[in-house]
Design a protein around this motif. Structure first.
Motif, short mmCIF file in Angstrom:
data_model
loop_
_atom_site.label_atom_id
_atom_site.label_comp_id
_atom_site.label_asym_id
_atom_site.label_seq_id
_atom_site.Cartn_x
_atom_site.Cartn_y
_atom_site.Cartn_z
N SER A 84 0.82 -1.22 0.00
CA SER A 84 0.00 0.00 0.00
C SER A 84 0.86 1.27 0.00
O SER A 84 0.40 2.33 -0.45
N GLU A 85 2.10 1.17 0.49
CA GLU A 85 2.96 2.35 0.53
C GLU A 85 3.50 2.71 -0.85
O GLU A 85 3.62 3.89 -1.19
N THR A 86 3.84 1.72 -1.63
CA THR A 86 4.41 1.98 -2.96
C THR A 86 3.39 1.86 -4.07
O THR A 86 3.63 2.31 -5.20
N GLY A 87 2.27 1.23 -3.77
CA GLY A 87 1.25 1.03 -4.79
C GLY A 87 1.63 -0.05 -5.79
O GLY A 87 1.03 -0.14 -6.87
N ALA A 88 2.61 -0.87 -5.46
CA ALA A 88 3.06 -1.93 -6.35
C ALA A 88 2.95 -3.27 -5.65
O ALA A 88 2.70 -3.34 -4.44
N PHE A 89 3.12 -4.32 -6.43
CA PHE A 89 3.09 -5.67 -5.88
C PHE A 89 4.52 -6.14 -5.61
O PHE A 89 5.39 -6.05 -6.49
N ASP A 90 4.77 -6.60 -4.40
CA ASP A 90 6.10 -7.10 -4.02
C ASP A 90 6.12 -8.62 -4.09
O ASP A 90 5.16 -9.28 -3.66
N TYR A 91 7.19 -9.14 -4.61
CA TYR A 91 7.34 -10.59 -4.72
C TYR A 91 7.81 -11.18 -3.40
O TYR A 91 8.81 -10.75 -2.83
N GLN A 92 7.06 -12.13 -2.89
CA GLN A 92 7.43 -12.86 -1.70
C GLN A 92 7.97 -14.23 -2.12
O GLN A 92 7.25 -15.01 -2.75
N GLN A 93 9.21 -14.48 -1.80
CA GLN A 93 9.86 -15.69 -2.27
C GLN A 93 9.17 -16.96 -1.75
O GLN A 93 8.71 -17.01 -0.62
N GLY A 94 9.16 -17.98 -2.62
CA GLY A 94 8.69 -19.28 -2.22
C GLY A 94 9.85 -20.16 -1.78
O GLY A 94 11.02 -19.75 -1.80
N ALA A 95 9.55 -21.38 -1.39
CA ALA A 95 10.59 -22.28 -0.88
C ALA A 95 11.62 -22.65 -1.93
O ALA A 95 12.74 -23.04 -1.60
N ILE A 96 11.27 -22.50 -3.20
CA ILE A 96 12.16 -22.91 -4.28
C ILE A 96 13.41 -22.03 -4.37
O ILE A 96 14.42 -22.41 -4.97
N VAL A 97 13.35 -20.84 -3.76
CA VAL A 97 14.48 -19.90 -3.86
C VAL A 97 15.55 -20.31 -2.86
O VAL A 97 15.58 -19.88 -1.70
N CYS A 98 16.44 -21.18 -3.32
CA CYS A 98 17.53 -21.70 -2.49
C CYS A 98 18.52 -22.39 -3.41
O CYS A 98 18.32 -22.43 -4.63
N ASN A 99 19.57 -22.95 -2.84
CA ASN A 99 20.53 -23.70 -3.65
C ASN A 99 20.11 -25.15 -3.83
O ASN A 99 20.27 -25.72 -4.91
#
Length: 311
Positions: A84-99
């Motif tokens: 709501s502060e930026t008026g944009a959608f922020d990406y929230q990482q899923g579990a796949i974001v790892c090595n």
């Protein structure tokens, strides 16, 4: 470079997963070859322990998801949240974001959730709401599944099976190995004593080096002939695809690296052929009626195909 560290890695993980050196060796080959691994076996034989041990030994960021029928694709890939502060959608990482991502009991999830892994395994990226996000380098997926026919399981589609470089079973340890397991677990968990041997930069270095391993034209033709023979086999309805052939070429290079060679020999092809190709073929009904398995048929293909002579 960590070529010289391969034996140390295998030995360290062998102290955690007793009596399964061959499985550990081939999983390490797949990791070197930037491949994903599917482990199919009954519960309790050490599939999750194997993945965690690799993460610790290789210094990789590790995340695990227990797949269930209500697991959603967004649990894997992540999702967008309105800011709501930026008026944009922020990406929230899923579990796949790892090595190293572990999908535990992958065949208990819906086909839609299973398919969330396809882009990650093939392109090392995920796309959420039309925006593509790159995954960390290196990225490896180790998935487990219970044998088909277990309660609550469903077969993986061929397109997803084809994304796994190798498919293996760990199997039960023998009597002496089980005694050793009991001894080692009396006072502490062996995995807690496992130390990091290399780091992510070392692993990326060896993954990049794999492409420099030489494969002679004779061995290239040998691999092509093997795959073509699966397409023309009377008991095989669907043979090994060109993607499977490419996976085979990467695995044989990794096999050479494990053996501290900069060139491939025919025994490298023989060692990994069934692990790379058994899950990529579809048998005709006649084969199943005769009690044949994919591995037994491929072993026959290996026996019937002329091996090149390397000077």
């Amino acid at each position: 470079m960590i070529i010289e560290k391969s034996e140390e890695i295998i030995e360290a993980i062998s102290n955690v997963l007793i009596g399964k050196t061959n499985v550990i060796k081939k999983v390490l080959m797949a990791v070197y070859a930037k491949g994903n691994v599917l482990l199919e076996d009954t519960p309790g034989v050490g599939k999750t322990t194997l993945a965690l041990a690799f993460a610790k030994a290789l210094g990789l960021d590790f995340k695990r998801v227990q797949f269930t029928p209500d697991t959603m694709p967004s649990d894997i890939t992540g999702f967008s949240v309105f800011n709501s502060e930026t008026g944009a959608f922020d990406y929230q990482q899923g579990a796949i974001v790892c090595n190293l991502f572990m999908g535990d009991e992958i065949n208990r999830a819906s086909a839609k959730t299973q398919s969330a892994l396809l882009e990650a395994m093939e392109e090392n990226a995920v796309t959420v709401d039309g925006v593509t996000h790159r995954l960390p380098n290196p990225f490896i997926c180790i998935a487990t599944q219970n044998p088909i026919g277990s309660i609550g399981t469903q077969p993986l589609p061929e397109s997803q099976l084809d994304r796994f470089m190798i498919k293996m079973s760990i199997g039960y340890p023998d009597g002496a190995e089980q005694v050793e397991i009991l001894k080692r677990h009396q006072k502490s968990e062996p995995i807690e004593a496992l130390q990091q041997i290399v780091d992510r930069d070392n692993l990326v270095e060896i993954q990049n080096y794999i492409g420099q391993i030489n494969i002679s034209d004779d061995i290239l033709n040998y691999m092509v002939t093997l795959c073509e023979n699966t397409r023309n086999h009377p008991l095989i309805e669907l043979g090994v695809s060109p993607r499977g052939l490419l996976a085979l070429s990467r695995m044989v290079r990794a096999c050479a690296v494990i053996s501290e060679r900069d060139y491939v020999v025919p025994s490298d092809v023989k060692e990994v052929f069934c692990d790379v190709c058994a899950h990529r073929i579809i048998l005709r009904p006649r084969a199943k009626l005769e009690g044949m398995t994919a591995r037994s048929i491929l072993e026959g293909v290996l026996e019937d195909t002329k091996v090149p002579t390397i000077a």
